[in-house]
Write a protein that holds these residues in place. Structure first.
Motif, PDB file in Angstrom:
ATOM      1  N   HIS A  48       0.853  -1.186   0.000  1.00 19.26           N
ATOM      2  CA  HIS A  48       0.000   0.000   0.000  1.00 19.26           C
ATOM      3  C   HIS A  48       0.894   1.243   0.000  1.00 19.26           C
ATOM      4  O   HIS A  48       0.747   2.157   0.830  1.00 19.26           O
ATOM      5  CB  HIS A  48      -0.913   0.017   1.228  1.00 19.26           C
ATOM      6  CG  HIS A  48      -1.837  -1.171   1.307  1.00 19.26           C
ATOM      7  ND1 HIS A  48      -2.609  -1.567   0.247  1.00 19.26           N
ATOM      8  CD2 HIS A  48      -2.106  -2.045   2.329  1.00 19.26           C
ATOM      9  CE1 HIS A  48      -3.318  -2.628   0.590  1.00 19.26           C
ATOM     10  NE2 HIS A  48      -3.022  -2.956   1.856  1.00 19.26           N
ATOM     11  N   MET A  51      -0.163   4.986   0.357  1.00 19.69           N
ATOM     12  CA  MET A  51      -0.655   5.536   1.621  1.00 19.69           C
ATOM     13  C   MET A  51       0.405   6.435   2.284  1.00 19.69           C
ATOM     14  O   MET A  51       1.568   6.053   2.407  1.00 19.69           O
ATOM     15  CB  MET A  51      -1.026   4.396   2.573  1.00 19.69           C
ATOM     16  CG  MET A  51      -1.505   4.868   3.946  1.00 19.69           C
ATOM     17  SD  MET A  51      -3.129   5.632   3.898  1.00 19.69           S
ATOM     18  CE  MET A  51      -4.138   4.137   3.785  1.00 19.69           C
ATOM     19  N   THR A  65      -4.272   8.552  -2.355  1.00 18.51           N
ATOM     20  CA  THR A  65      -5.317   8.176  -3.325  1.00 18.51           C
ATOM     21  C   THR A  65      -5.141   6.706  -3.689  1.00 18.51           C
ATOM     22  O   THR A  65      -4.114   6.309  -4.266  1.00 18.51           O
ATOM     23  CB  THR A  65      -5.228   9.031  -4.598  1.00 18.51           C
ATOM     24  OG1 THR A  65      -5.357  10.415  -4.222  1.00 18.51           O
ATOM     25  CG2 THR A  65      -6.321   8.659  -5.579  1.00 18.51           C
ATOM     26  N   ALA A  66      -6.136   5.908  -3.364  1.00 17.85           N
ATOM     27  CA  ALA A  66      -6.086   4.464  -3.635  1.00 17.85           C
ATOM     28  C   ALA A  66      -6.500   4.191  -5.082  1.00 17.85           C
ATOM     29  O   ALA A  66      -7.341   4.901  -5.637  1.00 17.85           O
ATOM     30  CB  ALA A  66      -7.006   3.718  -2.675  1.00 17.85           C
ATOM     31  N   GLU A  69     -11.487   1.232  -4.652  1.00 19.51           N
ATOM     32  CA  GLU A  69     -12.159   1.310  -3.361  1.00 19.51           C
ATOM     33  C   GLU A  69     -11.792   0.125  -2.485  1.00 19.51           C
ATOM     34  O   GLU A  69     -11.617   0.259  -1.266  1.00 19.51           O
ATOM     35  CB  GLU A  69     -13.680   1.365  -3.564  1.00 19.51           C
ATOM     36  CG  GLU A  69     -14.496   1.376  -2.286  1.00 19.51           C
ATOM     37  CD  GLU A  69     -14.196   2.575  -1.401  1.00 19.51           C
ATOM     38  OE1 GLU A  69     -14.307   2.446  -0.168  1.00 19.51           O
ATOM     39  OE2 GLU A  69     -13.847   3.644  -1.954  1.00 19.51           O
ATOM     40  N   ARG A  72      -8.427   0.770  -0.987  1.00 19.33           N
ATOM     41  CA  ARG A  72      -8.509   1.753   0.095  1.00 19.33           C
ATOM     42  C   ARG A  72      -9.040   1.131   1.381  1.00 19.33           C
ATOM     43  O   ARG A  72      -8.524   1.347   2.481  1.00 19.33           O
ATOM     44  CB  ARG A  72      -9.423   2.903  -0.338  1.00 19.33           C
ATOM     45  CG  ARG A  72      -9.422   4.095   0.624  1.00 19.33           C
ATOM     46  CD  ARG A  72     -10.613   4.993   0.377  1.00 19.33           C
ATOM     47  NE  ARG A  72     -11.843   4.342   0.805  1.00 19.33           N
ATOM     48  CZ  ARG A  72     -12.262   4.293   2.067  1.00 19.33           C
ATOM     49  NH1 ARG A  72     -11.552   4.844   3.040  1.00 19.33           N
ATOM     50  NH2 ARG A  72     -13.390   3.692   2.372  1.00 19.33           N
ATOM     51  N   ASP A  90      -9.177   9.138   8.662  1.00 19.62           N
ATOM     52  CA  ASP A  90      -9.100   8.643   7.276  1.00 19.62           C
ATOM     53  C   ASP A  90      -9.369   9.782   6.303  1.00 19.62           C
ATOM     54  O   ASP A  90     -10.506  10.224   6.134  1.00 19.62           O
ATOM     55  CB  ASP A  90     -10.110   7.515   7.081  1.00 19.62           C
ATOM     56  CG  ASP A  90     -10.056   6.932   5.672  1.00 19.62           C
ATOM     57  OD1 ASP A  90      -9.111   7.257   4.925  1.00 19.62           O
ATOM     58  OD2 ASP A  90     -10.971   6.152   5.321  1.00 19.62           O
ATOM     59  N   THR A  92      -8.229   9.478   3.079  1.00 20.83           N
ATOM     60  CA  THR A  92      -7.908   8.885   1.763  1.00 20.83           C
ATOM     61  C   THR A  92      -9.091   9.028   0.812  1.00 20.83           C
ATOM     62  O   THR A  92     -10.238   9.219   1.228  1.00 20.83           O
ATOM     63  CB  THR A  92      -7.556   7.396   1.913  1.00 20.83           C
ATOM     64  OG1 THR A  92      -8.678   6.706   2.483  1.00 20.83           O
ATOM     65  CG2 THR A  92      -6.349   7.203   2.801  1.00 20.83           C
ATOM     66  N   VAL A  94     -10.281   7.731  -3.638  1.00 14.43           N
ATOM     67  CA  VAL A  94     -10.102   6.698  -4.675  1.00 14.43           C
ATOM     68  C   VAL A  94      -9.998   7.372  -6.030  1.00 14.43           C
ATOM     69  O   VAL A  94     -10.662   8.382  -6.301  1.00 14.43           O
ATOM     70  CB  VAL A  94     -11.287   5.693  -4.672  1.00 14.43           C
ATOM     71  CG1 VAL A  94     -11.078   4.612  -5.720  1.00 14.43           C
ATOM     72  CG2 VAL A  94     -11.447   5.068  -3.287  1.00 14.43           C
TER      73      VAL A  94
END
Length: 678
Positions: A48, A51, A65-66, A69, A72, A90, A92, A94
């Protein structure tokens, strides 16, 4: 002293407070760093890397930004393992992704004696209840089982048309599987006979919408052949089959190989069916055919396990004895052989005979001899029952000296004649002759089987049955009038236009020419005229030449699209025979046209051996170049030598012209709708 003690106490408290704050701050810093390090390491270890981990006191702040979804969610859940979720902030998001594509919708409909089952995934907007209710009418006691799933996505293009076609098809096929996809339908079905198979295939092809892809696999059980018959001859037409039966594909190939070795040419066919009298059928048939090939003239007939070998008198006795002895000694035990060598004769007395002629229009004429008045009544009654009461004309005479079995031979011959569209039957004491044309590719087999079944395996037959694909009801090919109507109908839907003052087909008419070429399917056997017409603008002579050039351009356009044009002729009529007024532009537009006219309702014999089609109803494949025989041809380069300015539709372009045809226009078979236009 007291004040000093108080000061010392306050100082101690301050120092303790400062010390505790330093210790607490240091501890918080240590915790922040350790927590950040643990979470960061966990993120890296689990891939990841997107992150970003920050800490603020006891809080852990997640940024980044993942890609998805799901990614994330997994990353945030991983952070919760190291830090209490209440301490995780959180932040973050997507990446923006394209909207999910709709799933591949499909529906399978299975129908048998137990009812109908629906399986698959359909759009949520499909009225499943209405589908089930409509199918209950044809499902019988078995009912309809709805196992469909639905998804809320837009209905794909072509789905409604495919589903409608699939449902209507399922209603006509009691044992079938119909698969529906957007723009495509696949059909698998079992029919009761080869005739039913051909009817279903023709119906599917005809009903299919133009923009729907259709795949089908229609099968039929093998026919029961009784008696199991084979008849091979070597006569003036060379070695050939009158009838051929086999129990397996391998047996069929073995029999046909023996026939080719005996000299048979062209396309050979053999019906594969059930009812074989012995597993050694192919071996016995191959041996008998090989023996007849060695003898060189005669016939061999199988009716179940009985074999009759008739040899012509051109074969000498010694050769006959040697070949027949070899065959008789080595045939499989289940088969019996009767071999005869016809005696030579310098003259033969005229034989009594019975004949029947079927003219192809329904009429049947009976001539020749019958045993007595009772047989005459029986023969005429049977013929009227088979061919129609008012279609039979009797002209027979009584002869009490006819040989035994005469009534049976005549009735069997008449039954054979029912399998022909037109032809003749001749019955004598020694032979039954059946000659004619039929729309049944298996008629020769059926007639041979009928005669041997009713008259015995040693019956002498002369069968000359020709298969004509245009008489085959399974193919349902159009006649000449239907072809002309279809071609002019295509032109009415999509008119072929030309560049002003030119014989060049305009670009916007290319699709119209393509549609006309498609409409020519199964119509190239008829002699037709491609007629060109203009309006009355300009000189009549120039309009005549322009109309001829345009008709010729259409003919060449068809030839370029693979259409056989040997039976087409192009002819221009200029401004003659207008169908509308030439006083308006709309009327002149109607008069500038192409028409098709039928020259002969009888199809032209194109030299194709229809027997080669066998039971295959597909159209023959043509290769090589085809010349448009009979068409008004220009020069070698496709352009006439003479050229002259030609006005048409207010145009002054120069076009190539041909020497006009000056023969007087004849009465013409024009479509009724054109005659009404004036």
């Amino acid at each position: 002293m007291r004040s000093r003690s108080t000061f010392m106490t306050i100082a101690a408290f301050v120092i303790a407070l400062i010390l505790s704050m330093v210790i607490a701050g240091g501890s918080a810093t240590v915790i922040e760093k350790r927590t950040k390090s643990e979470v960061r390491l966990a993120m890296e270890t689990q891939d990841h890397g997107w992150m970003q981990v920050q800490t603020d006191g006891l809080q852990v702040i997640l940024n980044g930004t993942a890609p998805t979804e799901a990614e994330r969610f997994r990353a945030v859940a991983l952070a919760d393992k190291y830090v209490d979720s209440s301490r995780v902030v959180d932040n973050t998001d997507v990446e923006n992704t394209a909207a999910l594509s709709p799933p591949p919708f499909s529906m399978q409909m299975l129908r048998n004696e137990n009812g109908i089952s629906l399986i698959g995934l359909v759009p949520a907007s499909v009225d499943r209840k209405a589908i089930v209710e409509s199918l209950k009418k044809v499902a019988g006691d078995g009912g309809v089982t709805d196992l469909l799933e639905s998804a809320d996505y837009p209905v794909p293009t072509g789905w409604d048309k495919a589903m409608k076609f699939g449902l209507s098809t399922l209603e006509t096929l009691p044992r079938s599987k119909v698969s529906v996809q957007a723009g495509k339908v696949s059909v698998e079905a079992i029919t009761d006979s080869a005739t039913e198979q051909g009817r279903v295939e023709t119906s599917l092809a005809r009903r299919r919408p133009a923009d729907l892809k259709l795949d089908y696999d229609i099968s039929a059980p093998r026919p029961v052949i009784t008696p199991f018959t084979l008849r091979f001859l070597i006569d003036a037409d060379g070695p050939h089959f009158d009838a051929c039966s086999a129990d397996t594909d391998k047996a069929r190939d073995q029999i046909l190989a023996a026939a080719r070795a005996a000299g048979a040419k062209g396309t050979l066919s053999c019906t594969v069916g059930m009812g074989v009298p012995s597993t050694d059928w192919a071996k016995a048939a191959s041996m008998a055919i090989t023996s007849l090939g060695q003898l060189g003239a005669g016939s061999v007939t199988f009716s179940d396990a009985d074999i009759v070998l008739d040899v012509k008198p051109t074969v000498d006795q010694k050769t006959f004895d040697d070949v027949v002895g070899e065959l008789e000694s080595n045939l499989p035990a289940a088969f019996s052989l009767k071999a005869t060598l016809e005696p030579s004769a310098t003259a033969k007395a005229a034989e009594a005979q019975f004949s029947a002629i079927r003219d192809g229009k329904g009429s049947v004429t009976l001539k020749g001899r019958v045993l007595d008045a009772r047989q005459r009544d029986a023969v005429e009654s049977y013929a009227r029952a088979q061919f129609g009461h008012d279609q039979v004309h009797g002209a027979t005479r009584v002869d009490a000296a006819l040989p035994a079995g005469w009534p049976v031979r005549t009735l069997a011959g008449l039954e054979a004649l029912t399998m022909l569209h037109d032809g003749t039957l001749v019955v004598t004491a020694k032979q039954i002759s059946v000659k004619g044309t039929t729309g049944d590719a298996q008629a020769s087999d059926k007639i041979a089987r009928l005669l041997t079944g009713q008259l015995g395996e040693d019956v002498q037959m002369d069968l000359q049955v020709k298969y004509d694909k245009r008489l085959d009801e399974k193919l349902a090919l159009p006649d000449g009038k239907e072809c002309v109507s279809r071609l002019n109908g295509s032109l009415a839907k999509a008119k072929i236009n030309f560049d002003p003052g030119s014989a060049q087909v305009s670009e916007d008419s290319v699709k119209a020419l393509d549609a006309l070429a498609a409409a020519m399917k199964n119509c190239t056997d008829f002699r037709m005229e491609v007629d060109g017409y203009t309006d009355n603008q300009g000189r009549a002579e120039m309009n005549l030449q322009l109309s001829q050039a345009r008709a010729q351009a259409v003919l060449h356009g068809l030839l370029d699209r693979g259409v056989l044009t040997g039976n087409l002729v192009a002819k221009g009529y200029g401004e003659d025979q207008p169908i509308a007024t030439n006083d308006t532009e709309a009327g002149r537009e109607q008069n500038r046209r192409i028409e098709f006219v039928l020259l002969d309702e009888k199809p032209v014999d194109n030299g194709l051996d229809d027997s080669a089609l066998g039971t295959d109803t597909a159209e023959p494949q043509w290769n090589g170049s085809i010349t448009d025989d009979g068409a008004a041809a220009p020069g070698d380069d496709g352009v006439p030598a003479a050229q002259e300015a030609q006005p048409d539709a207010a145009s002054s372009e120069t076009i190539p012209v041909e020497t006009p045809q000056t023969d007087t226009p004849r009465p013409r078979n024009r479509p009724a709708d054109l005659d009404k236009k004036g």
